[in-house]
Design a protein around this motif. Structure first.
Motif, PDB file in Angstrom:
ATOM      1  N   ALA A 114      -2.952  -4.987  -0.726  1.00  0.00           N
ATOM      2  CA  ALA A 114      -3.461  -3.823   0.009  1.00  0.00           C
ATOM      3  C   ALA A 114      -3.625  -4.102   1.502  1.00  0.00           C
ATOM      4  O   ALA A 114      -3.979  -3.209   2.263  1.00  0.00           O
ATOM      5  N   GLY A 115      -3.365  -5.333   1.924  1.00  0.00           N
ATOM      6  CA  GLY A 115      -3.604  -5.708   3.321  1.00  0.00           C
ATOM      7  C   GLY A 115      -2.466  -5.292   4.240  1.00  0.00           C
ATOM      8  O   GLY A 115      -1.542  -4.565   3.851  1.00  0.00           O
ATOM      9  N   ARG A 116      -2.554  -5.786   5.469  1.00  0.00           N
ATOM     10  CA  ARG A 116      -1.616  -5.360   6.510  1.00  0.00           C
ATOM     11  C   ARG A 116      -0.172  -5.753   6.178  1.00  0.00           C
ATOM     12  O   ARG A 116       0.730  -4.954   6.317  1.00  0.00           O
ATOM     13  N   LEU A 117       0.023  -6.959   5.719  1.00  0.00           N
ATOM     14  CA  LEU A 117       1.393  -7.371   5.406  1.00  0.00           C
ATOM     15  C   LEU A 117       1.844  -6.792   4.064  1.00  0.00           C
ATOM     16  O   LEU A 117       2.945  -6.239   3.951  1.00  0.00           O
ATOM     17  N   GLY A 118       0.971  -6.896   3.055  1.00  0.00           N
ATOM     18  CA  GLY A 118       1.350  -6.427   1.720  1.00  0.00           C
ATOM     19  C   GLY A 118       1.741  -4.962   1.717  1.00  0.00           C
ATOM     20  O   GLY A 118       2.709  -4.570   1.060  1.00  0.00           O
ATOM     21  N   SER A 119       1.014  -4.144   2.489  1.00  0.00           N
ATOM     22  CA  SER A 119       1.297  -2.707   2.456  1.00  0.00           C
ATOM     23  C   SER A 119       2.632  -2.380   3.124  1.00  0.00           C
ATOM     24  O   SER A 119       3.216  -1.330   2.854  1.00  0.00           O
ATOM     25  N   ALA A 120       3.131  -3.250   3.987  1.00  0.00           N
ATOM     26  CA  ALA A 120       4.456  -3.024   4.589  1.00  0.00           C
ATOM     27  C   ALA A 120       5.554  -3.692   3.758  1.00  0.00           C
ATOM     28  O   ALA A 120       6.693  -3.211   3.701  1.00  0.00           O
ATOM     29  N   HIS A 162      -9.024  -4.242  -4.599  1.00  0.00           N
ATOM     30  CA  HIS A 162      -8.976  -2.795  -4.860  1.00  0.00           C
ATOM     31  C   HIS A 162      -7.538  -2.343  -4.676  1.00  0.00           C
ATOM     32  O   HIS A 162      -6.793  -2.956  -3.908  1.00  0.00           O
ATOM     33  N   ALA A 163      -7.179  -1.237  -5.322  1.00  0.00           N
ATOM     34  CA  ALA A 163      -5.808  -0.729  -5.191  1.00  0.00           C
ATOM     35  C   ALA A 163      -5.518  -0.358  -3.736  1.00  0.00           C
ATOM     36  O   ALA A 163      -6.427   0.077  -3.016  1.00  0.00           O
ATOM     37  N   PRO A 164      -4.273  -0.522  -3.278  1.00  0.00           N
ATOM     38  CA  PRO A 164      -3.908  -0.098  -1.926  1.00  0.00           C
ATOM     39  C   PRO A 164      -4.238   1.383  -1.724  1.00  0.00           C
ATOM     40  O   PRO A 164      -4.184   2.165  -2.680  1.00  0.00           O
ATOM     41  N   ALA A 165      -4.566   1.758  -0.478  1.00  0.00           N
ATOM     42  CA  ALA A 165      -5.026   3.129  -0.189  1.00  0.00           C
ATOM     43  C   ALA A 165      -4.039   4.173  -0.702  1.00  0.00           C
ATOM     44  O   ALA A 165      -4.448   5.221  -1.201  1.00  0.00           O
ATOM     45  N   ASP A 166      -2.730   3.890  -0.584  1.00  0.00           N
ATOM     46  CA  ASP A 166      -1.749   4.920  -0.970  1.00  0.00           C
ATOM     47  C   ASP A 166      -1.226   4.701  -2.395  1.00  0.00           C
ATOM     48  O   ASP A 166      -0.208   5.260  -2.775  1.00  0.00           O
ATOM     49  N   TYR A 167      -1.935   3.896  -3.191  1.00  0.00           N
ATOM     50  CA  TYR A 167      -1.431   3.597  -4.538  1.00  0.00           C
ATOM     51  C   TYR A 167      -1.640   4.783  -5.494  1.00  0.00           C
ATOM     52  O   TYR A 167      -2.759   5.301  -5.603  1.00  0.00           O
ATOM     53  N   ALA A 189      -6.340  -5.321 -10.654  1.00  0.00           N
ATOM     54  CA  ALA A 189      -7.456  -5.716  -9.783  1.00  0.00           C
ATOM     55  C   ALA A 189      -7.871  -7.137 -10.155  1.00  0.00           C
ATOM     56  O   ALA A 189      -8.091  -7.428 -11.334  1.00  0.00           O
ATOM     57  N   ALA A 190      -7.924  -8.037  -9.169  1.00  0.00           N
ATOM     58  CA  ALA A 190      -8.341  -9.418  -9.455  1.00  0.00           C
ATOM     59  C   ALA A 190      -8.894 -10.054  -8.195  1.00  0.00           C
ATOM     60  O   ALA A 190      -8.412  -9.789  -7.090  1.00  0.00           O
TER      61      ALA A 190
END
Ligand SMILES: NC(=O)c1ccc[n+]([C@@H]2O[C@H](COP(=O)([O-])OP(=O)(O)OC[C@H]3O[C@@H](n4cnc5c(N)ncnc54)[C@H](O)[C@@H]3O)[C@@H](O)[C@H]2O)c1
Length: 292
Positions: free
Chosen positions: A9-15, A33-38, A48-49
């Motif tokens: 969900a972070g800056r790199l993962g979301s891109a 937590h799930a990414p915002a746009d998931y 979730a882990a």
């Protein structure tokens, strides 16, 4: 390949996730937590882990490769303790490798940092230990790894700050995504050799050599014009870009070229974009445009 991304969900993962989907990979995302746009209805799995506590085995089941991202980094040095850094950056990496062993995942992309070089800073030290864990699991569990050491790609408040940082120590997030994709492609190639360990500096393109910027501080604007052209000089002046310090030549290292990582963003590409924006939007909008 089926790929688990931790810290998705972070800056790199979301891109990175959408880019890997485009490339045809099957993804499992994991984070606190799930990414915002998931969207739960999406084809992507989400688990979730908390990596500090282990328990990534379910997420890693059936995966061919893990991209491991969770970490406290440079921007957290004041707010997080040594123990916080150790638990997330070191314990988290250890438990990720334990899950890889349990589920027979033989490829890992580990996000290290150029802060590796400041070995006795709180952050760089944990990245050193993280890379040591990569090597331990290569030697003892035959897991091939790619450790990526990115320069700074934290968000800037404006587009102009983002571009100016590309003259110094920064790297564009798109280039870090490109480094991760090249790393995954490299690890995907079949090999009968011993498990491999490769280090890649995810740095920006170098548009100049050290000798060309030696006298930069005598007249930064003129030096900028000499290297990047008259349009750059004009835009730097018009937008009041802070280019007073001598720019740095970054070390691309050997790993990037060996896996085909070719960064495409630097101050010159920023000037090209700024020029286009300047023509279409005009000054006030460009000045306040948030950094990518
Ligand atoms: N951002 C940079 O400028 C930069 C530069 C060099 C290296 N790096 C490295 O790249 C990696 C990714 O950076 P980023 O900017 O995407 O980071 P980020 O802080 O944006 O994202 C990290 C993600 O990890 C998750 N996370 C935090 N604690 C967790 C836990 N206990 N269990 C599971 N997930 C947890 C967070 O929720 C977040 O989504 C990091 O390892 C970082 O050290 C980043």
């Amino acid at each position: 390949m089926r790929i688990l991304i931790t810290g998705a969900a972070g800056r790199l993962g979301s891109a990175l996730a959408p880019r890997l989907v485009e490339d045809g990979h099957d993804l499992v995302l994991s984070d606190l937590h799930a990414p915002a746009d998931y969207a739960p209805s999406s084809a992507l799995g989400f688990v979730a882990a908390d990596v500090r506590a282990g328990g990534l085995e379910d997420a890693a089941a059936g995966c061919d490769l893990i991209v491991h991202l969770p970490a406290w980094h440079g921007i957290h040095e004041r707010s997080r303790s040594e123990a916080d850094y150790w638990r997330l950056n070191v314990d988290g990496t250890f438990w990720m490798f334990q899950a890889a062993v349990a589920r027979n995942v033989k490829r890992v992309v580990f996000l290290s940092s150029l802060a590796w070089h400041s070995a006795y800073g709180k952050y760089g030290f944990t990245k050193r230990v993280g890379e040591e864990l990569c090597e331990y699991y290569r030697q003892n569990h035959r897991i091939s790894y790619l450790a990526i050491r990115p320069a700074d790609f934290t968000p800037t408040s404006t587009f102009l700050e983002h571009g100016t940082r590309l003259l110094y120590g920064g790297v564009d997030r798109d280039d870090v995504v490109a480094a991760a994709v090249a790393s995954i492609d490299h690890l995907a190639r079949p090999s009968n050799d011993e498990p491999s360990g490769t280090i890649v500096n995810a740095v920006r393109r170098n548009a100049f050599e050290a000798g060309q910027v030696d006298d930069w501080e005598v007249d930064p604007l003129a030096a900028c014009g000499r290297i990047f052209g008259g349009a750059a000089q004009e835009l730097v002046e018009r937008y009041g870009l802070d280019i007073g310090r001598r720019p740095t030549v970054v070390d691309p290292g050997l790993g990037g070229p060996s896996i085909g990582y070719t960064p495409t963003r630097d101050f010159a590409s920023f000037i090209d974009t700024l020029w286009l924006l300047d023509q279409s939007l005009g000054l006030p909008t460009v000045r306040t445009l948030p950094g990518p």
